[in-house]
Write a protein that holds these residues in place. Structure first.
Motif, PDB file in Angstrom:
ATOM      1  N   ASN A  72       0.821  -1.195   0.000  1.00  0.00           N
ATOM      2  CA  ASN A  72       0.000   0.000   0.000  1.00  0.00           C
ATOM      3  C   ASN A  72       0.863   1.256   0.000  1.00  0.00           C
ATOM      4  O   ASN A  72       0.557   2.232  -0.693  1.00  0.00           O
ATOM      5  CB  ASN A  72      -0.942   0.002   1.202  1.00  0.00           C
ATOM      6  CG  ASN A  72      -2.125   0.906   1.000  1.00  0.00           C
ATOM      7  OD1 ASN A  72      -2.658   0.989  -0.095  1.00  0.00           O
ATOM      8  ND2 ASN A  72      -2.511   1.596   2.054  1.00  0.00           N
ATOM      9  N   LYS A  73       1.962   1.259   0.756  1.00  0.00           N
ATOM     10  CA  LYS A  73       2.871   2.405   0.754  1.00  0.00           C
ATOM     11  C   LYS A  73       3.495   2.597  -0.626  1.00  0.00           C
ATOM     12  O   LYS A  73       3.631   3.720  -1.103  1.00  0.00           O
ATOM     13  CB  LYS A  73       3.979   2.230   1.803  1.00  0.00           C
ATOM     14  CG  LYS A  73       3.521   2.474   3.204  1.00  0.00           C
ATOM     15  CD  LYS A  73       3.139   3.926   3.359  1.00  0.00           C
ATOM     16  CE  LYS A  73       2.719   4.232   4.756  1.00  0.00           C
ATOM     17  NZ  LYS A  73       2.247   5.592   4.923  1.00  0.00           N
ATOM     18  N   LYS A  76       0.901   4.169  -2.863  1.00  0.00           N
ATOM     19  CA  LYS A  76       0.737   5.600  -2.599  1.00  0.00           C
ATOM     20  C   LYS A  76       1.898   6.401  -3.192  1.00  0.00           C
ATOM     21  O   LYS A  76       1.690   7.471  -3.762  1.00  0.00           O
ATOM     22  CB  LYS A  76       0.656   5.870  -1.095  1.00  0.00           C
ATOM     23  CG  LYS A  76      -0.504   5.223  -0.392  1.00  0.00           C
ATOM     24  CD  LYS A  76      -1.788   5.915  -0.667  1.00  0.00           C
ATOM     25  CE  LYS A  76      -2.879   5.271   0.190  1.00  0.00           C
ATOM     26  NZ  LYS A  76      -4.183   5.782  -0.098  1.00  0.00           N
ATOM     27  N   ARG A  77       3.133   5.864  -3.062  1.00  0.00           N
ATOM     28  CA  ARG A  77       4.283   6.560  -3.653  1.00  0.00           C
ATOM     29  C   ARG A  77       4.156   6.611  -5.169  1.00  0.00           C
ATOM     30  O   ARG A  77       4.407   7.642  -5.791  1.00  0.00           O
ATOM     31  CB  ARG A  77       5.595   5.857  -3.271  1.00  0.00           C
ATOM     32  CG  ARG A  77       6.083   6.154  -1.891  1.00  0.00           C
ATOM     33  CD  ARG A  77       7.505   5.675  -1.691  1.00  0.00           C
ATOM     34  NE  ARG A  77       7.698   4.266  -1.980  1.00  0.00           N
ATOM     35  CZ  ARG A  77       7.611   3.293  -1.093  1.00  0.00           C
ATOM     36  NH1 ARG A  77       7.324   3.572   0.161  1.00  0.00           N
ATOM     37  NH2 ARG A  77       7.818   2.045  -1.443  1.00  0.00           N
ATOM     38  N   LYS A  79       1.441   6.553  -6.894  1.00  0.00           N
ATOM     39  CA  LYS A  79       0.371   7.487  -7.229  1.00  0.00           C
ATOM     40  C   LYS A  79       0.877   8.922  -7.163  1.00  0.00           C
ATOM     41  O   LYS A  79       0.565   9.737  -8.032  1.00  0.00           O
ATOM     42  CB  LYS A  79      -0.808   7.308  -6.275  1.00  0.00           C
ATOM     43  CG  LYS A  79      -1.991   8.183  -6.603  1.00  0.00           C
ATOM     44  CD  LYS A  79      -3.154   7.912  -5.677  1.00  0.00           C
ATOM     45  CE  LYS A  79      -4.329   8.809  -6.021  1.00  0.00           C
ATOM     46  NZ  LYS A  79      -5.442   8.616  -5.097  1.00  0.00           N
ATOM     47  N   MET A  80       1.681   9.236  -6.149  1.00  0.00           N
ATOM     48  CA  MET A  80       2.239  10.586  -6.039  1.00  0.00           C
ATOM     49  C   MET A  80       3.178  10.884  -7.201  1.00  0.00           C
ATOM     50  O   MET A  80       3.140  11.979  -7.778  1.00  0.00           O
ATOM     51  CB  MET A  80       2.985  10.744  -4.714  1.00  0.00           C
ATOM     52  CG  MET A  80       2.064  10.880  -3.531  1.00  0.00           C
ATOM     53  SD  MET A  80       2.872  10.951  -1.916  1.00  0.00           S
ATOM     54  CE  MET A  80       4.372  11.788  -2.200  1.00  0.00           C
ATOM     55  N   TYR A 126      -6.103   5.172 -11.243  1.00  0.00           N
ATOM     56  CA  TYR A 126      -6.420   5.730  -9.933  1.00  0.00           C
ATOM     57  C   TYR A 126      -7.790   6.398  -9.847  1.00  0.00           C
ATOM     58  O   TYR A 126      -8.222   6.757  -8.755  1.00  0.00           O
ATOM     59  CB  TYR A 126      -5.366   6.777  -9.545  1.00  0.00           C
ATOM     60  CG  TYR A 126      -3.957   6.248  -9.545  1.00  0.00           C
ATOM     61  CD1 TYR A 126      -3.529   5.346  -8.592  1.00  0.00           C
ATOM     62  CD2 TYR A 126      -3.044   6.656 -10.510  1.00  0.00           C
ATOM     63  CE1 TYR A 126      -2.226   4.866  -8.590  1.00  0.00           C
ATOM     64  CE2 TYR A 126      -1.749   6.195 -10.519  1.00  0.00           C
ATOM     65  CZ  TYR A 126      -1.349   5.297  -9.556  1.00  0.00           C
ATOM     66  OH  TYR A 126      -0.067   4.822  -9.556  1.00  0.00           O
ATOM     67  N   ASN A 134      -7.099   2.410  -1.642  1.00  0.00           N
ATOM     68  CA  ASN A 134      -5.839   1.723  -1.367  1.00  0.00           C
ATOM     69  C   ASN A 134      -5.551   0.723  -2.468  1.00  0.00           C
ATOM     70  O   ASN A 134      -6.248   0.661  -3.477  1.00  0.00           O
ATOM     71  CB  ASN A 134      -5.872   1.060   0.012  1.00  0.00           C
ATOM     72  CG  ASN A 134      -6.981   0.035   0.137  1.00  0.00           C
ATOM     73  OD1 ASN A 134      -7.484  -0.474  -0.855  1.00  0.00           O
ATOM     74  ND2 ASN A 134      -7.374  -0.257   1.355  1.00  0.00           N
TER      75      ASN A 134
END
Length: 163
Positions: A72-73, A76-77, A79-80, A126, A134
């Motif tokens: 999940n981390k 998120k990275r 996605k950023m 996304y 998530n």
């Protein structure tokens, strides 16, 4: 320094150089003899952190919370990073449009195409996840899209006629 004079320094310059030499020599010695030899990789200097890539959520065991957290981390990275790439492409498109004005359709075609393609890909991956989305939600979205495409053809092309 006037022409013809040898390299002469005033007393003030000599004191100044001696004083700063006292400060500079130990620092230079430590850097050259301790810091630089201790560096593992002298030729590659990265100014951002490089994370190792981990397997996807489909390879995590059921109930393995640590694996889910790491995936999940990473999600998120990613996605950023994808969001920042999209922002850069958007900025290039806007700057090109401002620069060329009325002729932007002629000269900025590549920037417009790149941005539209990246925006479509970003939304495909996304979009509709919301702020709290998530990696499980994204994985299920991908699974449902693949099932839809198998049954009805590519998304956006309309449904196949029933047989």
């Amino acid at each position: 320094m006037p022409d013809g004079e040898p390299n002469s320094q005033s007393t003030f310059e000599k004191i100044f150089k001696a004083y700063f030499g006292l400060l500079e020599r130990p620092v230079k010695f430590v850097r050259e003899n301790v810091v630089e030899p201790a560096r593992l990789n002298k030729e590659n200097h990265y100014y951002h952190r490089r994370y190792r890539r981990i397997p996807g959520v489909d390879e995590c065991e059921i109930g393995d919370e640590i694996c889910f957290y790491e995936v999940n981390k990473q999600f998120k990275r990613d996605k950023m990073v994808d969001g920042e790439v999209l922002n850069i492409l958007r900025q290039r498109k806007v700057e090109c449009g401002v620069y060329y004005g009325e002729d932007k359709k002629k000269y900025c075609e590549k920037e417009f195409k790149d941005y539209e393609e990246a925006a479509a890909n970003f939304f495909q991956k996304y979009g509709d996840l919301g702020a709290g989305g998530n990696v499980i939600d994204a994985y299920m979205k991908q699974k449902h899209r693949l099932i839809w495409e198998r049954r009805h053809g590519p998304v956006g092309s309309g449904m196949k006629a029933t047989e």
